[in-house]
Design a protein around this motif. Structure first.
Motif, mmCIF file in Angstrom:
data_model
loop_
_atom_site.group_PDB
_atom_site.id
_atom_site.type_symbol
_atom_site.label_atom_id
_atom_site.label_comp_id
_atom_site.label_asym_id
_atom_site.label_seq_id
_atom_site.Cartn_x
_atom_site.Cartn_y
_atom_site.Cartn_z
ATOM 1 N N ILE A 63 3.556 5.124 4.411
ATOM 2 C CA ILE A 63 4.569 6.118 4.035
ATOM 3 C C ILE A 63 5.885 5.431 3.632
ATOM 4 O O ILE A 63 6.456 5.792 2.596
ATOM 5 C CB ILE A 63 4.790 7.152 5.174
ATOM 6 N N PRO A 64 6.366 4.429 4.398
ATOM 7 C CA PRO A 64 7.596 3.749 3.954
ATOM 8 C C PRO A 64 7.486 3.050 2.595
ATOM 9 O O PRO A 64 8.491 2.876 1.916
ATOM 10 C CB PRO A 64 7.855 2.721 5.077
ATOM 11 N N ASN A 65 6.260 2.700 2.183
ATOM 12 C CA ASN A 65 6.074 2.064 0.861
ATOM 13 C C ASN A 65 6.163 3.047 -0.289
ATOM 14 O O ASN A 65 6.201 2.644 -1.443
ATOM 15 C CB ASN A 65 4.718 1.333 0.795
ATOM 16 N N GLY A 66 6.157 4.339 0.010
ATOM 17 C CA GLY A 66 6.277 5.348 -1.035
ATOM 18 C C GLY A 66 4.950 5.938 -1.447
ATOM 19 O O GLY A 66 3.935 5.736 -0.798
ATOM 20 N N ILE A 67 4.979 6.648 -2.561
ATOM 21 C CA ILE A 67 3.814 7.365 -3.062
ATOM 22 C C ILE A 67 3.225 6.622 -4.255
ATOM 23 O O ILE A 67 3.956 6.177 -5.136
ATOM 24 C CB ILE A 67 4.205 8.811 -3.444
ATOM 25 N N ALA A 68 1.901 6.521 -4.268
ATOM 26 C CA ALA A 68 1.202 5.849 -5.371
ATOM 27 C C ALA A 68 1.483 6.567 -6.681
ATOM 28 O O ALA A 68 1.531 7.799 -6.725
ATOM 29 C CB ALA A 68 -0.289 5.809 -5.096
ATOM 30 N N GLY A 69 1.703 5.819 -7.722
ATOM 31 C CA GLY A 69 1.912 6.378 -9.040
ATOM 32 C C GLY A 69 3.363 6.708 -9.369
ATOM 33 O O GLY A 69 3.660 7.146 -10.469
ATOM 34 N N ARG A 74 -2.714 15.691 1.631
ATOM 35 C CA ARG A 74 -1.567 16.422 2.175
ATOM 36 C C ARG A 74 -2.002 17.522 3.128
ATOM 37 O O ARG A 74 -1.301 17.830 4.083
ATOM 38 C CB ARG A 74 -0.734 17.045 1.039
ATOM 39 N N ASN A 75 -3.156 18.135 2.875
ATOM 40 C CA ASN A 75 -3.581 19.313 3.627
ATOM 41 C C ASN A 75 -4.656 19.061 4.675
ATOM 42 O O ASN A 75 -4.842 19.898 5.565
ATOM 43 C CB ASN A 75 -4.050 20.403 2.669
ATOM 44 N N VAL A 76 -5.371 17.965 4.569
ATOM 45 C CA VAL A 76 -6.410 17.635 5.551
ATOM 46 C C VAL A 76 -6.121 16.250 6.084
ATOM 47 O O VAL A 76 -6.131 15.279 5.325
ATOM 48 C CB VAL A 76 -7.827 17.669 4.923
ATOM 49 N N LYS A 77 -5.849 16.176 7.368
ATOM 50 C CA LYS A 77 -5.623 14.860 7.960
ATOM 51 C C LYS A 77 -6.959 14.120 8.047
ATOM 52 O O LYS A 77 -7.925 14.646 8.581
ATOM 53 C CB LYS A 77 -5.010 15.000 9.349
ATOM 54 N N HIS A 78 -7.002 12.944 7.488
ATOM 55 C CA HIS A 78 -8.176 12.070 7.537
ATOM 56 C C HIS A 78 -9.443 12.746 6.993
ATOM 57 O O HIS A 78 -10.441 12.867 7.693
ATOM 58 C CB HIS A 78 -8.385 11.568 8.960
ATOM 59 N N PRO A 79 -9.415 13.167 5.729
ATOM 60 C CA PRO A 79 -10.580 13.867 5.171
ATOM 61 C C PRO A 79 -11.854 13.034 5.155
ATOM 62 O O PRO A 79 -12.948 13.587 5.271
ATOM 63 C CB PRO A 79 -10.135 14.235 3.748
ATOM 64 N N HIS A 90 0.836 -1.204 0.000
ATOM 65 C CA HIS A 90 0.000 0.000 0.000
ATOM 66 C C HIS A 90 0.872 1.256 0.000
ATOM 67 O O HIS A 90 1.790 1.385 0.788
ATOM 68 C CB HIS A 90 -0.882 -0.006 1.259
ATOM 69 N N LYS A 91 0.572 2.174 -0.889
ATOM 70 C CA LYS A 91 1.336 3.419 -1.002
ATOM 71 C C LYS A 91 0.437 4.616 -0.684
ATOM 72 O O LYS A 91 -0.779 4.540 -0.793
ATOM 73 C CB LYS A 91 1.907 3.562 -2.418
ATOM 74 N N PHE A 92 1.069 5.713 -0.310
ATOM 75 C CA PHE A 92 0.366 6.952 0.026
ATOM 76 C C PHE A 92 -0.171 7.599 -1.243
ATOM 77 O O PHE A 92 0.553 7.739 -2.233
ATOM 78 C CB PHE A 92 1.317 7.913 0.742
ATOM 79 N N VAL A 93 -1.447 7.997 -1.209
ATOM 80 C CA VAL A 93 -2.049 8.728 -2.322
ATOM 81 C C VAL A 93 -1.732 10.206 -2.091
ATOM 82 O O VAL A 93 -2.243 10.827 -1.167
ATOM 83 C CB VAL A 93 -3.575 8.494 -2.408
ATOM 84 N N ASP A 94 -0.854 10.727 -2.949
ATOM 85 C CA ASP A 94 -0.334 12.081 -2.771
ATOM 86 C C ASP A 94 -1.195 13.088 -3.529
ATOM 87 O O ASP A 94 -0.832 13.580 -4.595
ATOM 88 C CB ASP A 94 1.126 12.144 -3.252
ATOM 89 N N HIS A 95 -2.339 13.398 -2.962
ATOM 90 C CA HIS A 95 -3.249 14.396 -3.522
ATOM 91 C C HIS A 95 -3.298 15.553 -2.534
ATOM 92 O O HIS A 95 -3.154 15.340 -1.327
ATOM 93 C CB HIS A 95 -4.636 13.770 -3.718
ATOM 94 N N TRP A 96 -3.525 16.771 -3.011
ATOM 95 C CA TRP A 96 -3.528 17.938 -2.124
ATOM 96 C C TRP A 96 -4.485 17.759 -0.950
ATOM 97 O O TRP A 96 -4.210 18.226 0.153
ATOM 98 C CB TRP A 96 -3.835 19.235 -2.888
#
Length: 177
Positions: A170-176, A115-120, A106-112
């Motif tokens: 986070i250690p798995n990196g960013i999706a895409g 990044r800007n809202v914790k647990h939207p 599982h990788k982090f989905v790096d969308h604004w």
């Protein structure tokens, strides 16, 4: 049938569509070697969510409130929360579930938004959804008794998710990438 009931039913049906999508994603995640975490808390949350809806609907039927400013505020919160549910589910795609599940690697989905809202999903969907439902229904028992209980389970879920973000996602990196 009052406008309050129509809105309540529409939100419930919208939620059921996303529950089905979550179920499909859950099956795919497990089939691909993913795992579920926080099962006990997820079950408590599930039952509290259903109880919240049921109590709101019962209070709505018993009180038969007019569609007033409180109901309007509830409807606006519900509209916002349903849009956020749609948006978060779309952004997360096949990894979005109502359960705490991770796909293999599982990788982090790096969308604004993330990044800007914790647990939207929790703060922009679930919390406004429940508050909006209670206000629409004038369901003050649900709002003042059940909602604080739900917040406890939500706090536990966020702590569980924070740990998985830190240790796995986070250690798995960013999706895409």
């Amino acid at each position: 049938m009052t406008i309050n009931i129509v809105i309540f039913v529409a939100v419930s049906l919208f939620r059921l569509v996303f529950l089905r999508k979550s179920s499909q994603n859950e099956q795919d995640i497990l089939a691909k070697g993913g795992m579920e975490y926080g099962v006990k808390n997820s079950n408590i949350m599930k039952y509290l969510h259903m109880l919240f809806y049921a109590v709101c609907f019962l209070e709505l039927l018993l009180k038969k409130p007019a569609f007033d400013l409180v109901s309007l505020l509830g409807a606006v919160l519900l509209l916002f929360s349903m849009f956020m549910l749609y948006l978060v589910a779309k952004l997360l795609g096949p990894v979005w579930t109502i359960k705490l599940m991770l796909v293999k690697d599982h990788k982090f989905v790096d969308h604004w938004l993330f990044r800007n809202v914790k647990h939207p999903n929790y703060f922009l969907n679930v919390v406004p959804e429940l508050v909006g439902l209670a206000l629409l229904s004038h369901a003050y028992f649900a709002l003042f008794i059940l909602f604080p209980l739900y917040c406890i389970t939500l706090y536990v879920r966020i702590k569980e998710e924070e740990q998985l973000l830190k240790e796995v996602i986070i250690p798995n990196g960013i999706a895409g990438e």
